[in-house]
Design an enzyme around this catalytic site. Structure first.
Site, PDB file in Angstrom:
ATOM      1  N   CYS A 194     -50.076   4.413   3.419  1.00  0.00           N
ATOM      2  CA  CYS A 194     -50.637   5.581   2.734  1.00  0.00           C
ATOM      3  C   CYS A 194     -50.432   5.485   1.218  1.00  0.00           C
ATOM      4  O   CYS A 194     -49.311   5.327   0.730  1.00  0.00           O
ATOM      5  CB  CYS A 194     -50.051   6.848   3.335  1.00  0.00           C
ATOM      6  SG  CYS A 194     -49.600   8.139   2.206  1.00  0.00           S
ATOM      7  N   CYS A 250     -48.254   8.084  -0.503  1.00  0.00           N
ATOM      8  CA  CYS A 250     -46.836   7.858  -0.238  1.00  0.00           C
ATOM      9  C   CYS A 250     -46.291   6.844  -1.241  1.00  0.00           C
ATOM     10  O   CYS A 250     -45.208   7.010  -1.789  1.00  0.00           O
ATOM     11  CB  CYS A 250     -46.616   7.330   1.172  1.00  0.00           C
ATOM     12  SG  CYS A 250     -47.296   8.391   2.453  1.00  0.00           S
TER      13      CYS A 250
END
Ligand SMILES: *[C@@H]1O[C@H](CO)[C@@H](O)[C@H](O)[C@H]1NC(C)=O
Ligand SMILES: *[C@@H]1O[C@H](CO)[C@@H](O)[C@H](O)[C@H]1NC(C)=O
Length: 464
Positions: free
Chosen positions: A45, A48
Site C-alpha cells: 500500500c 502506508c
C-alpha cells in the site's frame, strides 16, 4: 546515491526501530495492560509507505516524551484474522487500543496531529480543572471547550460515558462550582457547558436531545475556515454546511462582503440556525468541486448537505442579511431548490467529473507522466471500444465506463481525503526508483501516444 530524505529515513529506521514495534500473532495476548497506537498496513500500500517515516517519528517522539503509549505496526495482510477482529477495513488504519476500547484515527496523517490524538485519547476521558486559574487557562487554549460543572450526579456519569466515546474528537473537562470563573453564570448546577465563539452555551436535555448529539453538534466553532478535511468532519455532525466560497489570496470586495454576511448570520442567528447549520468560508471551490461539479462561481454562497450530496444556491443576489436569512430559511423549510444529490445519474456524473479533474491535473503538471498513467491504458481501451462507441455516436457512455473503472480502483474509504490522496497516488510511480530506468525508455515510446491523450482530454472537456 541515496537522496537526503531517503538517507534520513534509512538512518531513522535502523536507529530507532525499537520505538515502533513490529507486531505479530502474539500481540493479542501480550498487549493487555498497555495502551497501544497501532498502524495496520499492507506491504503493497502506497499510503502506508508514505506514512512510514512519520510513524517512526511518532514512535520516537512519544518515547522521548515519556508517554506510556507504545507504538506498533502490524502487517494486516499477514495477520488478517486479528486485524479484522480489530475492525481494520482499509490501509493504513491507525487505532489507539486501550483495554477493551479501540479508537480510530481519521485525521491528517502528520506527526503532530497523530501525537496530539495519542496524548488526548490515551489520557483520562474527563480531565479535572482544579482551580479557576486552570479553568481560565484552558479557556484561552481551546477554541471549543466542554466542561461539566458540579459534583457527583447522574449527569456527570452520562458525561463521562459520552466523553469516553467522543474523546476521539475533542477534550472533556470537569470542574467544581468553586472553580467556575466569574464571567460564567450558569442557570443551574450541575451543568454541561461549552465555551466557544466568545460566549458559552449550556446543555438542556429537553431542548437539545441526548448529550452525545448535542456535543457532536457543538464541537466546532460557529464559524470557521473550511477545507476538504473539515468539510468531511463537519458533515459528521449531521448539519448542513453554509459556505462563502471566496478567493483568499485575492479577495475582491464581493468576497469580503459575502464572508462577513455569513459570519454575521452565524453569530446573530445562532439561536435560529445553530441546530441545523454550520457556517464558514472556503478558499476556492477545489474542495467541493466534485460535489458541485464546477457549477458554483467564486465568490458565492452555497449550502451543502453532505449526507445526501445535495447543494443549494440562492435564487438571486444576496445583497443583504435578509436575503441570506431568507435563503437559509428556504433551505430549512424545504422550499429551496436542491441540486446534485446521490442518485445514480449524479453519482456517475460525479465520478466522471472527478476522473476528468484528476486526468486534467496530471496532464497540466506533467504531460509525459499523464500519458504514462492514462494515455496508454486509455489508448488501448479506447482502441478496443473504438468500433463500438463511434458507430453508436454515444461516446459519453463509453467514457463514463472508463472513468468509472479508473476511480473504482480507489478505496471507497479513502474518498473523504480524495484530494490529498490523489496527489499522493500520483507521486507513486515517480518515486519508485527501480522503474526509473525503464520508465525513461518507455517515455519515448509514449510520446506518440501523447497526441492521442491530449485529444482525449479535449474530448472530455467537451462532455460538460
Ligand atoms: C440532507 O440529507 C439528509 C439525508 O438524506 C436528509 O434526511 C435531510 O432532509 C437533508 N436536508 C435537507 C435540508 O435537504
Ligand atoms: C419558506 O421560507 C421562505 C423564506 O423565508 C418563505 O418565503 C416561504 O414562504 C417559506 N415556505 C414555507 C412553505 O413555509
Amino acid at each position: 546515491m541515496l537522496s537526503p530524505p531517503a538517507a534520513v529515513v534509512c538512518l531513522l529506521s535502523s536507529a530507532v526501530l525499537a520505538v515502533v514495534e513490529e507486531l505479530d500473532h502474539t500481540f493479542k495476548d501480550t498487549r493487555e495492560n498497555d495502551v497501544w497506537l497501532v498502524e495496520f498496513y499492507a506491504p503493497w500500500c502506497g499510503y502506508c509507505k508514505k506514512l512510514e517515516p512519520v510513524w517512526y517519528e511518532v514512535g520516537a517522539e512519544l518515547k522521548s516524551s515519556g508517554s506510556p503509549v507504545r507504538v506498533g505496526k502490524m502487517d494486516a495482510t499477514a495477520f488478517s484474522g486479528m486485524s479484522s477482529e480489530f475492525g481494520v477495513r482499509g490501509y493504513p488504519t491507525i487505532k489507539l487500543l486501550k483495554g477493551e476500547l479501540a479508537y480510530n484515527y481519521k485525521g491528517p496523517r502528520t506527526k503532530d496531529d497523530i501525537i496530539e490524538f495519542a496524548n488526548r485519547v490515551s489520557g483520562p476521558a474527563v480531565r479535572a480543572l482544579p482551580s479557576t486559574q486552570m479553568f481560565e487557562h484552558m479557556m484561552k487554549r481551546h477554541s471549543v471547550l466542554f466542561v461539566y460543572v458540579g459534583g457527583e450526579s447522574p449527569l456527570k456519569e452520562k458525561y463521562i460515558d459520552v466523553a469516553t466515546e467522543l474523546i476521539v474528537y475533542t477534550y472533556f473537562f470537569s470542574a467544581s462550582e468553586e472553580a467556575l470563573p466569574e464571567s460564567l453564570s450558569l442557570p443551574e448546577i450541575p451543568s454541561v457547558v461549552v465555551l466557544k465563539d466568545d460566549s458559552y452555551f449550556t446543555y438542556d436535555e429537553y431542548e437539545d436531545g441526548s448529550l452525545s448529539t448535542w456535543i457532536n453538534k457543538e464541537r466546532f466553532q460557529g464559524y470557521l475556515p473550511i477545507d476538504g478535511f473539515t468539510l468531511y468532519e463537519l458533515g459528521e455532525t449531521g448539519k448542513l454546511v453554509a459556505i462563502a466560497v471566496i478567493n483568499d489570496k485575492d479577495p475582491s470586495e464581493e468576497c469580503v462582503r459575502l464572508k462577513s454576511l455569513i459570519q454575521t448570520v452565524a453569530k446573530d442567528y445562532r439561536q435560529h440556525f445553530n441546530r441545523d447549520f454550520q457556517f464558514g468560508h472556503m478558499d476556492g471551490s477545489d474542495y467541493i468541486n466534485s460535489f458541485i461539479m464546477g457549477e458554483v462561481k467564486v465568490p458565492s454562497i452555497v449550502i451543502l448537505n453532505t449526507s445526501n450530496e445535495q447543494y443549494f444556491l440562492p435564487d438571486g443576489p444576496t445583497d443583504s442579511l435578509d436575503d441570506l436569512v431568507g435563503f437559509i430559511n428556504g433551505v430549512l423549510n424545504g422550499s429551496a431548490q436542491a441540486y446534485g444529490g446521490d442518485g445514480i445519474v449524479q453519482r456517475l456524473k460525479r465520478i466522471a467529473f472527478d476522473a476528468r479533474a484528476t486526468i486534467m491535473s496530471v496532464f497540466r503538471s506533467s504531460p509525459v507522466l499523464g500519458c504514462f498513467l492514462f494515455g496508454l491504458p486509455l489508448g488501448v481501451i479506447s482502441l478496443m471500444c473504438y468500433g463500438i462507441c463511434t458507430a453508436d455516436s454515444e461516446p459519453d457512455a463509453g467514457e463514463m465506463e472508463l472513468m468509472k473503472r479508473e476511480t473504482d480502483e480507489e478505496d471507497e474509504e479513502e474518498e473523504e481525503e480524495g484530494e490529498e490522496h490523489r496527489a499522493a497516488q500520483l507521486e507513486g510511480p515517480e518515486g519508485e526508483e527501480e522503474e526509473e530506468g525503464e520508465g525513461e525508455e518507455e517515455e519515448e515510446e509514449e510520446e506518440e501516444e501523447e497526441g492521442e491523450g491530449e485529444e482525449k482530454a479535449a474530448e472530455q472537456k467537451k462532455t460538460d
